[in-house]
Design a protein around this motif. Structure first.
Motif, short mmCIF file in Angstrom:
data_model
loop_
_atom_site.label_atom_id
_atom_site.label_comp_id
_atom_site.label_asym_id
_atom_site.label_seq_id
_atom_site.Cartn_x
_atom_site.Cartn_y
_atom_site.Cartn_z
N UNK A 260 0.79 -1.22 0.00
CA UNK A 260 0.00 0.00 0.00
C UNK A 260 0.83 1.27 0.00
N UNK A 261 2.12 1.16 -0.24
CA UNK A 261 3.02 2.33 -0.25
C UNK A 261 3.25 2.73 -1.70
N UNK A 262 2.81 3.90 -2.08
CA UNK A 262 2.94 4.33 -3.48
C UNK A 262 3.69 5.64 -3.63
N UNK A 263 3.93 6.35 -2.54
CA UNK A 263 4.69 7.60 -2.58
C UNK A 263 6.13 7.30 -2.18
N UNK A 264 7.04 7.38 -3.16
CA UNK A 264 8.45 7.06 -2.91
C UNK A 264 9.33 8.32 -2.82
N UNK A 265 8.69 9.48 -2.75
CA UNK A 265 9.44 10.75 -2.81
C UNK A 265 10.52 10.82 -1.73
N UNK A 266 10.18 10.39 -0.52
CA UNK A 266 11.12 10.54 0.60
C UNK A 266 12.34 9.64 0.48
N UNK A 267 12.31 8.70 -0.45
CA UNK A 267 13.47 7.83 -0.65
C UNK A 267 14.52 8.47 -1.56
N UNK A 268 14.16 9.50 -2.30
CA UNK A 268 15.08 10.11 -3.25
C UNK A 268 16.17 10.89 -2.53
N UNK A 269 17.40 10.77 -3.00
CA UNK A 269 18.49 11.59 -2.47
C UNK A 269 18.20 13.06 -2.75
N UNK A 270 17.77 13.36 -3.97
CA UNK A 270 17.41 14.71 -4.37
C UNK A 270 16.09 14.63 -5.14
N UNK A 271 14.96 14.92 -4.48
CA UNK A 271 13.66 14.78 -5.14
C UNK A 271 13.51 15.62 -6.41
N UNK A 272 14.36 16.61 -6.58
CA UNK A 272 14.28 17.45 -7.78
C UNK A 272 14.97 16.87 -8.99
N UNK A 273 15.70 15.77 -8.82
CA UNK A 273 16.44 15.16 -9.92
C UNK A 273 15.67 13.97 -10.51
N UNK A 274 15.82 13.78 -11.82
CA UNK A 274 15.22 12.61 -12.46
C UNK A 274 16.01 11.37 -12.05
#
Length: 273
Positions: A252-266
């Motif tokens: 049920x986990x679909x938001x992975x934003x917090x795992x990104x080193x830099x959320x602004x990078x592809x």
């Protein structure tokens, strides 16, 4: 506290994905043995087995056992497993995380670099698994988890990184074979691989430097996926090649934003996918 009292052995546990898995299971009270070669501070590598052990203990582990070892050598593997069993009384989970990487093309690949990858990735994983089997057979829900990719005969990966690809697929073939071989013993043997690159020392120092790290995810995404895999009944969960994102979506986990080193990078997709 799903893992309270569980005995976990993790190779390559002093940093990166191995340490992240250790910290995740420690939060549930697991007893954790981490194996690594770094006992003294290294200028290019974060921490040692001892500093990692301190973090893991603070995270909530029942007990932590740092072991200096090198899985290229049988005597080291035997000592690692014996020390763990003597200290903990058994082994419930083996995480084969230790790995070597070199992406040179065939013409530039030196025998010593080939040997290092295959001695750690394939040979080390095989004999770590073999040596742990007597202890794992005594566990009520034993798991082996290899950090290796889904098997494929897509020539793209063989053509790009032949030596490395053979070594990582060797780890995956161990999953395929051991899962079948150990069904009667109800031991779950699976592989886990990240959807995108993970910010590890190998990515920083060997593959792509700071630019690649900024396009990577933190090791915690793999650790969270491993946490959920290890909870499954081993007899019913074996022979799978899991992808971290897919496991988390199932939870049920679909938001992975917090795992990104830099959320602004592809994000950079990982190899083999």
């Amino acid at each position: 506290m799903q893992f309270k009292g569980k005995k976990v052995l993790i190779t390559g546990g002093s940093r990166g994905i191995g340490k992240a898995i250790a910290l995740r299971l420690a939060a549930d009270g697991a007893d954790i043995a981490i194996v690594g070669k770094t006992a003294e501070p290294h200028p290019k590598l974060e921490g040692t087995i001892y500093t990692a052990a301190e973090e893991i203990l603070k995270a909530g582990a029942g007990s932590v056992l740092p072991i200096q070892g090198d899985i290229r050598y049988e005597e080291s593997i035997e000592q690692i497993v014996k020390t763990t069993v003597d200290q903990f009384g058994g082994i419930d989970i083996l995480i084969n995380n230790a790995s070597a990487i070199n992406l040179l093309p065939t013409e530039q690949m030196e025998p010593k670099r080939w040997d290092l990858m295959h001695d750690i990735n394939v040979r080390g994983t095989f004999f770590m698994s073999k040596t742990c089997l007597p202890a794992l057979k005594k566990s009520t829900n034993a798991h082996i988890l290899n950090l290796s990719p889904p098997l494929t005969l897509n020539p793209e990966w063989f053509g790009r990184f032949l030596a490395y690809t053979i070594s990582k697929f060797g780890m995956s073939m161990i999953v395929l074979g051991l899962a079948e071989e150990l069904k009667a013993h109800r031991i779950g043997v699976n592989a886990l691989w990240p959807k995108t690159t993970i910010a590890t020392a190998a990515i920083q120092n060997i593959v792509g430097g700071d630019i690649m790290v900024q396009r990577s995810r933190k090791p915690e995404i793999v650790a969270d996926a491993a946490y959920h895999i290890m909870q499954r009944p081993a007899a019913e969960c074996t022979g799978n090649f899991f992808i971290d994102e897919e496991i988390l979506v199932q939870q049920g986990i679909t938001d992975f934003t917090h795992y990104a080193v830099n959320p602004g990078q592809k994000l950079m997709p990982d190899l083999f996918l």
